[in-house]
Design a protein around this motif. Structure first.
Motif, mmCIF file in Angstrom:
data_model
loop_
_atom_site.group_PDB
_atom_site.id
_atom_site.type_symbol
_atom_site.label_atom_id
_atom_site.label_comp_id
_atom_site.label_asym_id
_atom_site.label_seq_id
_atom_site.Cartn_x
_atom_site.Cartn_y
_atom_site.Cartn_z
ATOM 1 N N ASP A 396 0.853 -1.191 0.000
ATOM 2 C CA ASP A 396 0.000 0.000 0.000
ATOM 3 C C ASP A 396 0.889 1.241 0.000
ATOM 4 O O ASP A 396 1.884 1.306 0.743
ATOM 5 C CB ASP A 396 -0.909 -0.004 1.234
ATOM 6 C CG ASP A 396 -1.964 1.085 1.188
ATOM 7 O OD1 ASP A 396 -3.151 0.760 1.059
ATOM 8 O OD2 ASP A 396 -1.584 2.278 1.309
ATOM 9 N N TRP A 397 0.533 2.248 -0.802
ATOM 10 C CA TRP A 397 1.413 3.416 -0.889
ATOM 11 C C TRP A 397 1.515 4.178 0.438
ATOM 12 O O TRP A 397 2.473 4.911 0.660
ATOM 13 C CB TRP A 397 0.953 4.353 -2.011
ATOM 14 C CG TRP A 397 -0.356 5.074 -1.785
ATOM 15 C CD1 TRP A 397 -1.586 4.680 -2.175
ATOM 16 C CD2 TRP A 397 -0.535 6.350 -1.140
ATOM 17 N NE1 TRP A 397 -2.542 5.599 -1.802
ATOM 18 C CE2 TRP A 397 -1.915 6.642 -1.182
ATOM 19 C CE3 TRP A 397 0.326 7.268 -0.543
ATOM 20 C CZ2 TRP A 397 -2.456 7.806 -0.638
ATOM 21 C CZ3 TRP A 397 -0.204 8.439 -0.001
ATOM 22 C CH2 TRP A 397 -1.581 8.694 -0.048
ATOM 23 N N ARG A 398 0.531 3.974 1.335
ATOM 24 C CA ARG A 398 0.589 4.639 2.630
ATOM 25 C C ARG A 398 1.480 3.889 3.634
ATOM 26 O O ARG A 398 1.784 4.406 4.705
ATOM 27 C CB ARG A 398 -0.808 4.789 3.222
ATOM 28 C CG ARG A 398 -1.744 5.661 2.392
ATOM 29 C CD ARG A 398 -3.119 5.738 3.040
ATOM 30 N NE ARG A 398 -4.059 6.508 2.250
ATOM 31 C CZ ARG A 398 -4.773 6.014 1.247
ATOM 32 N NH1 ARG A 398 -4.633 4.740 0.923
ATOM 33 N NH2 ARG A 398 -5.611 6.773 0.574
ATOM 34 N N ASP A 399 1.850 2.663 3.317
ATOM 35 C CA ASP A 399 2.674 1.873 4.241
ATOM 36 C C ASP A 399 4.036 2.538 4.442
ATOM 37 O O ASP A 399 4.588 3.139 3.517
ATOM 38 C CB ASP A 399 2.887 0.459 3.705
ATOM 39 C CG ASP A 399 1.620 -0.372 3.724
ATOM 40 O OD1 ASP A 399 0.644 0.063 4.360
ATOM 41 O OD2 ASP A 399 1.610 -1.448 3.089
ATOM 42 N N GLY A 400 4.537 2.399 5.677
ATOM 43 C CA GLY A 400 5.858 2.953 5.961
ATOM 44 C C GLY A 400 5.956 3.435 7.382
ATOM 45 O O GLY A 400 5.284 2.935 8.293
ATOM 46 N N LEU A 401 6.790 4.423 7.567
ATOM 47 C CA LEU A 401 7.063 4.984 8.886
ATOM 48 C C LEU A 401 5.989 5.996 9.264
ATOM 49 O O LEU A 401 5.727 6.943 8.519
ATOM 50 C CB LEU A 401 8.435 5.665 8.865
ATOM 51 C CG LEU A 401 8.766 6.551 10.051
ATOM 52 C CD1 LEU A 401 9.053 5.703 11.273
ATOM 53 C CD2 LEU A 401 9.948 7.442 9.738
ATOM 54 N N THR A 419 4.947 8.297 3.659
ATOM 55 C CA THR A 419 4.416 7.332 2.701
ATOM 56 C C THR A 419 5.311 7.260 1.460
ATOM 57 O O THR A 419 6.337 7.926 1.365
ATOM 58 C CB THR A 419 2.993 7.735 2.272
ATOM 59 O OG1 THR A 419 3.066 8.879 1.409
ATOM 60 C CG2 THR A 419 2.140 8.068 3.493
ATOM 61 N N ASP A 420 4.876 6.476 0.485
ATOM 62 C CA ASP A 420 5.617 6.377 -0.769
ATOM 63 C C ASP A 420 5.438 7.633 -1.622
ATOM 64 O O ASP A 420 6.231 7.882 -2.536
ATOM 65 C CB ASP A 420 5.137 5.152 -1.547
ATOM 66 C CG ASP A 420 6.000 4.876 -2.765
ATOM 67 O OD1 ASP A 420 7.240 4.890 -2.615
ATOM 68 O OD2 ASP A 420 5.446 4.658 -3.862
#
Length: 519
Positions: A396-401, A419-420
Motif C-alpha cells: 500500500d502506498w501509505r505503508d511505511g514509517l 508514505t511512498d
C-alpha cells in the motif's frame, strides 16, 4: 464516507473496561468482604464514570473543593503543574486502574489525576526509570499487596529501597488495613518492614469493648492539617475497624513524627493512625514515608482534605524535575519488549536488535499511528527527536514509517505519515480524522533505506518538524476540521501496514528523546 473523503469518521465502540475484583488472603486475624454486592457494584460503576472523566484536555484549571482554603488549593495547583508527570503511582496486583481505589477517585475528582504517572510493574522494577530524580514522590494506593518480584527475585524491594535512598518520598494511602504486606503471589512479604517501618504492633480487628477510643492530632507538625484536634474512632457502621497502627521504629537512623494518635479513656496509647518517617542516617538517608491508616481515608471529605495536603507536603521544597522526560537508545537490553514493558505495544511485532527497536507490520487502515507508545496526557509542550531507518514497506502506498505526537490511548492525536508519495500531518479528535484530501500539512518525501533524524516540536497549537536538520513543516492547528487542537499526550512509533497490504513494513528506531519545553 470513504477514505478519500474530506473527513474520515472513525467508528469505535469504546467498551467499559472490566475491573476484576481480586480478593487477597487474610493475614493473622482474618477478614472478609465487608461490603454488600450491591455496594461493590455501585463502587465499580462509580469508578468507571470517574475514570472516563479523567480524560482531561489542555487548559483545565485545577479544582479543589471547599474543604481546602483558597491559598492551599492554589499552592497545590501550582505544585501539581510544576511536577506534572513526575508523581508516580505504584502498580498493585490487587486493584485496577487509578479510579478503582478511593484515593485514586479523589485524585480524579480534584483534577490531580492528569498529573500522576501510573507505573507498570516493569517500570516500577526498572531503577533506571523509577527513581527519585524522575519521580520525587510516589503513591501506594493498593490494598495489601505489592510487586515484590517482577523480572528478578525481589527487584521490587530493591526498587523501593533505591527510590528512598535517592531522596524520594513515599505516600502510603492504602485501601486495605496492612499495606505492602503481601507480594504479587499473595504470600507474606512485609514490604514496609523491609523499609524499616514498624507497622501493626498493637493491632486489633474491632474496637476493644469497654473502651472509648479517640484520635488526637499532633498540631506541632506541617505534614497533614486535620479538621479537628480530637475525633472518635469510627464505628463498625462508619468504616473498617481493623486497626493497624504505626509505631516509632527502633533504629536510630529514622526520625519519627506522629500525625494522629489513638488513645483510650484510661490513658492507653494505641499507636499512630498517621505518621511520617524520615531517614536521617544509613543507606536510606534522605528518604521519607508518610503513612495513613485506611479508615482515616474512608469518607470522601477526609480524602478531599488529606490527599491534596499530603501531596503539598511531599512536593514543597523539592527541586523542579529535569526537562528530559525520555531518552532511550535501547542499549544494554536484549529481551523482546512485552505489553508490560516501559513501551506499551499496541500493534505490530517488536524486538530489540543491534541496539535498536525494530517494529514490523503495525496493521491499521485509519489515519492514526498504532504501535509502540510512551507517555500520557501529562506531556504537554515537548520536543521529540528520533532516528529511524525504513528497511522495507508493504504494497500500500501509505505503508511505511508513521509517528504520533500528543496521542491518547483511543487514537486521538497528531499523526505524521511518511508514505511512498509524500509526508503528511494528520489530526484525529473525538474519533474524527483528516484524510489524504485535507491534512494539516503535506510535504515532499521519498523513502529510502538510510538512517534519518526527525525532530518534532509541539508547543501550544503549533507543530514544527525537521528532517535531518532541514525544515519539514511549521503549522498551527487553528481548530482544523472545526475541532479543538490537542494540547497534551504521548508519542507513538509505528511501522504502518494496511490490512490488505502484501509484503512487510519494517522500521528501525533509535535514540528516542522527549524533552519538555518550559512554558
Amino acid at each position: 464516507m470513504n477514505r478519500e473523503g474530506l473527513i474520515q469518521n472513525r467508528s469505535r465502540r469504546r467498551e467499559e473496561a472490566q475491573i476484576p475484583l481480586k480478593l487477597e488472603p487474610p493475614h493473622v486475624g482474618g477478614y472478609g468482604i465487608s461490603k454488600s454486592p450491591s455496594t461493590a457494584e455501585f463502587d465499580l460503576k462509580a469508578s468507571r464514570i470517574l475514570r472516563n472523566a479523567a480524560t482531561i484536555g489542555a487548559g483545565v484549571v485545577l479544582v479543589l473543593f471547599a474543604v481546602l482554603t483558597p491559598s492551599t488549593a492554589a499552592e497545590i495547583a501550582t505544585l501539581a503543574e510544576t511536577f506534572s508527570g513526575h508523581i508516580a503511582v505504584l502498580p498493585s496486583p490487587s486493584t485496577g486502574d487509578l479510579a478503582s481505589t478511593p484515593v485514586g477517585r479523589t485524585l480524579v475528582e480534584t483534577k490531580l489525576a492528569p498529573h500522576v504517572h501510573e507505573l507498570t510493574p516493569a517500570q516500577f522494577a526498572d531503577t533506571n526509570f523509577f527513581d527519585a530524580r524522575r519521580f520525587p514522590v510516589a503513591l501506594y494506593l493498593g490494598h495489601e499487596s505489592y510487586f515484590q518480584t517482577v523480572r528478578q527475585a525481589r527487584d521490587g524491594d530493591a526498587a523501593l529501597r533505591n527510590f528512598l535512598a535517592g531522596g524520594g518520598t513515599l505516600l502510603v494511602l492504602p485501601c486495605g488495613p496492612f499495606p505492602l504486606y503481601y507480594n504479587e503471589r499473595f504470600q507474606p512479604a512485609n514490604g514496609l518492614g523491609l523499609l524499616g517501618l514498624n507497622l501493626g504492633a498493637g493491632s486489633f480487628e474491632k474496637a476493644p469493648p469497654g473502651l472509648k477510643l479517640t484520635f488526637r492530632a499532633n498540631t506541632n507538625q506541617t505534614a497533614l492539617r486535620w479538621p479537628a484536634t480530637e475525633f472518635p474512632f469510627p464505628s463498625v457502621f462508619e468504616a473498617d475497624q481493623r486497626w493497624r497502627p504505626s509505631r516509632a521504629p527502633a533504629a536510630a537512623e529514622a526520625r519519627y513524627t506522629p500525625l494522629v494518635t489513638l488513645f483510650d479513656d484510661r490513658g492507653g496509647n494505641h499507636g499512630e493512625g498517621a505518621a511520617v518517617i524520615e531517614f536521617v542516617q544509613g543507606p536510606l538517608r534522605g528518604g521519607r514515608v508518610l503513612y495513613v491508616w485506611l479508615s482515616l481515608l474512608a469518607d470522601r471529605e477526609s480524602r478531599m482534605r488529606v490527599v491534596p495536603d499530603a501531596l503539598r507536603w511531599a512536593l514543597t521544597g523539592r527541586s523542579a524535575p529535569a526537562t528530559t522526560q525520555l531518552h532511550d537508545n535501547f542499549d544494554g537490553r536484549q529481551e523482546v519488549l512485552g505489553a508490560d514493558a516501559i513501551w506499551l505495544l499496541r500493534a505490530g511485532q517488536w524486538k530489540l536488535d543491534q541496539g535498536a527497536l525494530v517494529g514490523e507490520n503495525c496493521v491499521s487502515d485509519l489515519f492514526e499511528a498504532q504501535g509502540a507508545a510512551r507517555g500520557n496526557t501529562a506531556w504537554r509542550d515537548y520536543v521529540l527527536t528520533v532516528r529511524f531507518k525504513i528497511e522495507s514497506r508493504g504494497s500500500d502506498w501509505r505503508d511505511g514509517l508513521w509517528f504520533g505526537v500528543r496521542c491518547r490511548e483511543d487514537g486521538d492525536g497528531y499523526h505524521l505519515t511518511f508514505t511512498d508519495h509524500d509526508c503528511q500531518l494528520h489530526k484525529a479528535v473525538y474519533g474524527i480524522s483528516t484524510s489524504d484530501a485535507n491534512p494539516l500539512a503535506r510535504v515532499p518525501f521519498k523513502p529510502d533505506q538510510q538512517w534519518h533524524t526527525l525532530r518534532v516540536e509541539a508547543r501550544a497549537n503549533r507543530l514544527k518538524a525537521q528532517l535531518d536538520g532541514a525544515p519539514l513543516f511549521d503549522v498551527k492547528d487553528d481548530a482544523h476540521l472545526h475541532l479543538p487542537s490537542l494540547r497534551s499526550g504521548g508519542i507513538v512509533l509505528s511501522a504502518r501496514q494496511g490490512s490488505a497490504s502484501q509484503g512487510r513494513t519494517v522500521v528501525r528506531f533509535d535514540d528516542v528523546s522527549v524533552k519538555l519545553l518550559e512554558e
